[in-house]
Write a protein that holds these residues in place. Structure first.
Motif, PDB file in Angstrom:
ATOM      1  N   PRO A 166     -12.506   0.796  -4.800  1.00  0.00           N
ATOM      2  CA  PRO A 166     -10.897   0.250  -5.597  1.00  0.00           C
ATOM      3  C   PRO A 166     -11.312  -0.989  -5.759  1.00  0.00           C
ATOM      4  O   PRO A 166     -11.838  -2.229  -5.549  1.00  0.00           O
ATOM      5  N   VAL A 171      -8.670  -3.418  -4.919  1.00  0.00           N
ATOM      6  CA  VAL A 171      -8.693  -4.234  -4.345  1.00  0.00           C
ATOM      7  C   VAL A 171      -8.542  -3.448  -2.885  1.00  0.00           C
ATOM      8  O   VAL A 171      -8.177  -2.463  -2.837  1.00  0.00           O
ATOM      9  N   ILE A 202      -6.543   1.833  -4.787  1.00  0.00           N
ATOM     10  CA  ILE A 202      -6.837   0.594  -3.612  1.00  0.00           C
ATOM     11  C   ILE A 202      -7.827   1.357  -2.882  1.00  0.00           C
ATOM     12  O   ILE A 202      -7.595   2.492  -2.141  1.00  0.00           O
ATOM     13  N   SER A 224       0.880  -1.278  -0.222  1.00  0.00           N
ATOM     14  CA  SER A 224       0.224  -0.045  -0.111  1.00  0.00           C
ATOM     15  C   SER A 224       0.783   0.829   0.282  1.00  0.00           C
ATOM     16  O   SER A 224       0.382   2.635  -0.095  1.00  0.00           O
TER      17      SER A 224
END
Length: 246
Positions: free
Chosen positions: A158, A160, A82, A48
């Motif tokens: 997002p 994921v 994300i 991330s």
């Protein structure tokens, strides 16, 4: 599909991640299991860009991102695709539930407030928190705060969502409400990568399990296969320890 390649991370003399690679197919729920200190959370943080990896790449949405040297522009582009749910919610105490969900849309994406609030209310409704849209975090239980955090992660649709032990800070009676929300996301084929100690959730909801120890993926398999017939002795020992209550 997300393809993770050869992620490495060291803190001083401690090599926390040692050449970790795996893939996540669209709509998959991946449960990452393992003992404390195995590198699970660090892996999610590197994926991330909350932590800078020493090496590694991730292929996502037809683009390759270098986890050790991506530019600020690339990181911003990636983060817009994300969602991330933290252990401890990380809500803004001076903003309502709706304000927490819409903050990123308004500030980072420059979305008009009325449009952002429409999306925010839809997201809160999906996690059963629309009736608490105007409540501040101090007036919400831990489970309610975590559901707001999930709404914040999903509001931008997002590709994921990463979950880092989303129930670890909750009392047992509040854990179920958060897991129920995650189960509904899974039923809707939301792509999720979940670091968790909730074995029943991992077994019943995850498509695949990744078992880590010492910064390595020791075993990876379908969830049911992992829990009923682990291939490695270490995974079998881990499961026996969980069953014994350790």
């Amino acid at each position: 599909m997300i393809q993770v390649h050869n992620v490495r991370k060291r803190f001083g003399d401690n090599e926390v991640l040692k050449d970790v690679s795996f893939r996540v197919d669209d709509g998959d729920v991946i449960a990452i299991l393992g003992p404390s200190g195995s590198g699970k959370t660090t892996l999610l943080r590197c994926l991330s860009f909350l932590e800078k990896a020493d090496a590694g790449k991730v292929d996502f949405d037809d683009k390759t991102y270098d986890l050790g040297s991506a530019s600020k522009k690339e990181i911003l582009q990636y983060r817009r695709k994300i969602g991330f749910v933290f252990q401890d919610y990380q809500l803004f105490g001076n903003k309502t539930a709706l304000g927490n969900v819409t903050e990123g849309l308004i500030v980072a994406r420059k979305m008009k407030r009325d449009e952002a609030e429409k999306l925010g209310r839809e997201a809160l409704d999906k996690v059963g928190m629309l009736d608490r849209a105007d409540y501040y975090p101090s007036k919400l239980s831990g489970g309610q705060q975590q559901r707001v955090a999930i709404a914040r992660a999903m509001v931008s649709d997002p590709g994921v969502i990463f979950f880092d032990e989303p129930t670890s800070a909750l009392d047992p009676e509040l854990t179920g409400e958060v897991l129920d929300v995650m189960k509904k996301l899974a039923e809707n084929r939301t792509t999720m990568v979940v670091v968790t100690h909730e074995m029943e959730f991992a077994r019943r909801v995850a498509d695949r399990v990744i078992f880590m120890e010492g910064g390595l993926i020791v075993e990876e398999d379908g969830a049911e296969q992992f829990f009923t017939a682990p291939k490695t002795q270490r995974a079998a020992e881990f499961l026996r320890g969980i069953e014994a209550g350790f």
